[in-house]
Design an enzyme around this catalytic site. Structure first.
Site, PDB file in Angstrom:
ATOM      1  CG  ASN A  57      -1.561  -8.649  10.647  1.00 30.42           C
ATOM      2  OD1 ASN A  57      -0.706  -8.628   9.765  1.00 30.42           O
ATOM      3  ND2 ASN A  57      -2.331  -7.622  10.900  1.00 30.42           N
ATOM      4  CE  LYS A 115      12.057  -9.532   7.356  1.00 34.61           C
ATOM      5  NZ  LYS A 115      11.411 -10.444   8.317  1.00 34.61           N
ATOM      6  CD  GLU A 127      -0.754   0.384   3.648  1.00 38.66           C
ATOM      7  OE1 GLU A 127      -1.357   0.843   4.641  1.00 38.66           O
ATOM      8  OE2 GLU A 127      -1.048   0.681   2.489  1.00 38.66           O
ATOM      9  CB  CYS A 179      -2.904  -2.601  10.912  1.00 38.38           C
ATOM     10  SG  CYS A 179      -3.631  -2.977   9.327  1.00 38.38           S
ATOM     11  N   GLY A 221       1.124   5.879   8.147  1.00 42.67           N
ATOM     12  CA  GLY A 221       1.713   5.434   6.891  1.00 42.67           C
ATOM     13  C   GLY A 221       1.757   6.437   5.764  1.00 42.67           C
ATOM     14  CD  GLU A 268      -0.081  -2.661   0.966  1.00 44.75           C
ATOM     15  OE1 GLU A 268      -0.619  -3.153   1.971  1.00 44.75           O
ATOM     16  OE2 GLU A 268       0.924  -3.150   0.410  1.00 44.75           O
TER      17      GLU A 268
END
Ligand code: NDP
Length: 483
Positions: A152, A175, A249, A283, A453, A457
């Site tokens: 996203n 990745k 996350e 999210c 999670g 972050e």
């Protein structure tokens, strides 16, 4: 703009190709056209990326933190200078409207690079006096970190992971999701151009199995995943086998609680931001909108009115404010949830239709009279489906808001100051909002509790998750021993 990247992977400061891997078509969600092709990383490519990161990390960590920080801040400047091109690319990669990508993706990535670049030199240990003796601590990097991204926010996710990791002296192999492989390559180009040594930030493409082989490689010290809860469980378990650090996350089914005394216009705006931005593919979206009974009719009427402002169309057109879903698969998932909502007896207030054509468009959809047990109220849809649930009292709203396995975000709209803080204290969620929703500035910690999670972050909190402390005891006298 040339969409086809020079090659699929960016390793050791160079584009690298290996067509022996599976071809991954890059599809423009607005038209369904294949606009580029990349190849999944082969075992040789995975090994090359990890070897490069392992080697580069040593050199990078030996730099002063001020020098590392300067590279990150330079990268932030380059990213801002190229915002237009990066935003156009982000729109091709994800289908999100340019109106959004030009203010929320490379700009947010640049904020992270600037913030952690500025913080780098302040990442220090401490001194603890013990009489004559003392202990000092060294805050050291973890080593090689793996970043795995969802589809996203490809530029933002790569930058949010790279910036704190690199500030602390780590190297990274990233990745991206195979659905959106293009943008992270630009982040790698920019970091190199800003002066990061080759190999400090590498990007390799691939399906989940490439991520899985990165997670279990003995050279890897930490894994940071942005993805769904089921993938999080697998990655967390694989990382645990090697006692690796993790940041997870993951997904959510977050509540927004709107009391009768809330400012109606702001509450509707918050619910729009928390459900329809990025076509609902966020999210932290507040997809369970609890509306107190006294304001419910006014809320639904105003929401239906405001939805007339939706402009769907070519997401590269700056006037368009609502784009397609990222993929046909995701569009079908959302359509199946709308079907479930109707079958389970929710009342359709707006939207509900898949738009015919080659793009993956679906209307922004609002259901009223949703009950806690319906699938649309329990499961993460990851699309533009807003569910309105009624409530009477504060206690009831809080209990129902928390009655979920997820705990990513929660919001409250009310004019009552003490009630707002009471609600926030009671929310079982990592990221909370009072009288707004879904803002994620780099200065604030972002992340979830419960199944949503582990770790955070952004903000200073991210430093804890990309560094480790070494305690050093220093004796100033003789050593006492029993014999
Ligand atoms: P997925 O969980 O399907 O995939 C996330 C990433 O993990 C992809 O790159 C995927 O690769 C990779 N992956 C899949 N299986 C494995 C495995 N066994 N080992 C290692 N890596 C693996 O998520 P989506 O891409 O579908 O993204 C949507 C989800 O992400 C939603 O649930 C959303 O809530 C969550 N999300 C959470 C955010 C947060 O900050 N909390 C932010 C944004 C999204 P591939 O795609 O190639 O299969």
């Amino acid at each position: 703009m040339n969409i086809q990247p020079t090659a699929s992977h960016f390793i050791d400061g160079k584009y690298v190709e290996d067509t022996a891997g599976d071809a991954i078509p890059v599809i423009y969600p607005a038209t369904g056209e294949v606009i580029a092709t990349v190849y999944s990383a082969t075992p040789a490519i995975i090994d090359q990326a990890l070897a490069s990161a392992k080697r580069a990390q040593k050199e990078w960590a030996s730099w002063t933190a001020t020098d590392r920080g300067r590279v990150l801040r330079r990268a932030a400047d380059i990213m801002r200078d190229r915002n237009h091109d990066l935003s156009v690319l982000e729109t091709y990669d994800t289908g999100k409207p340019y109106q959004e990508t030009s203010v929320a993706d490379a700009t947010s990535g640049a904020d992270a690079l600037e913030y952690f670049g500025g913080l780098a030199a302040s990442i220090t240990g401490e001194h603890i006096q013990l009489g004559e003796d003392f202990v000092y601590t060294r805050r050291e990097p973890l080593g090689v970190c793996v970043g795995i991204g969802a589809w996203n926010y490809p530029t933002q996710i790569a930058s949010w992971k790279a910036a704190p990791a690199l500030a602390c002296g780590n190297a990274m192999v990233f990745k991206p999701s195979e659905t959106t492989p293009l943008c992270a390559l630009k982040v790698a180009e920019i970091l190199l151009e800003a002066g990061a040594p080759a190999g400090v930030f590498n990007v390799i493409q691939g399906y989940g199995m490439v991520g899985a082989s990165l997670v279990t490689d003995p050279r890897v010290a930490k894994v940071s995943l942005t993805g769904s809860v089921p993938t999080g469980r697998k990655v967390y378990a694989a990382a645990a086998a090697g006692i690796r650090n993790v940041t997870m996350e993951l997904g959510g089914k977050s509540p927004i609680v709107i009391f009768d005394d809330a400012d109606l216009e702001n509450a509707v705006s918050g619910a729009i931001l928390g459900n329809f931005y990025s076509s609902g593919q966020v999210c932290s979206n507040g997809t369970r909108v609890f509306v107190q009974k006294g304001i419910k009719d006014a809320f639904l009427a105003r929401m239906a009115e405001r939805l007339k402002g939706v402009k769907m169309g070519d997401p590269q057109d700056p006037d368009v404010n609502f784009g397609p879903m990222v993929s046909e698969n995701q569009r079908n998932i959302v359509a199946s949830y709308i079907e479930k909502g109707l079958t389970e007896g929710a009342r359709l207030i707006a939207g509900g239709n898949v738009i015919k054509g080659d793009g993956f468009y679906i209307e922004p959809t609002v259901f009223a009279d949703v009950t806690d047990d319906m699938a649309i109220a329990r499961e993460e849809i990851f699309g533009p489906v807003l569910s309105v649930l009624d409530f009477d009292t504060e206690e009831e709203a809080l209990a129902r808001a928390n009655d979920t396995e997820f705990g990513l975000a929660a919001g409250v709209f009310t004019a009552d100051l003490t009630r707002a803080h009471r609600m926030v204290a009671g929310f079982e969620a990592g990221t909370c909002y009072i009288n707004t929703y879904n803002l994620a500035p780099v200065e604030a910690p972002f992340g979830g509790s419960k199944q949503s999670g582990v770790g955070r972050e952004n903000s200073k909190a991210a430093i804890e998750h990309y560094s480790q402390i070494k305690g050093v005891y220093v004796a100033m006298g003789d050593v006492e021993a029993p014999f």
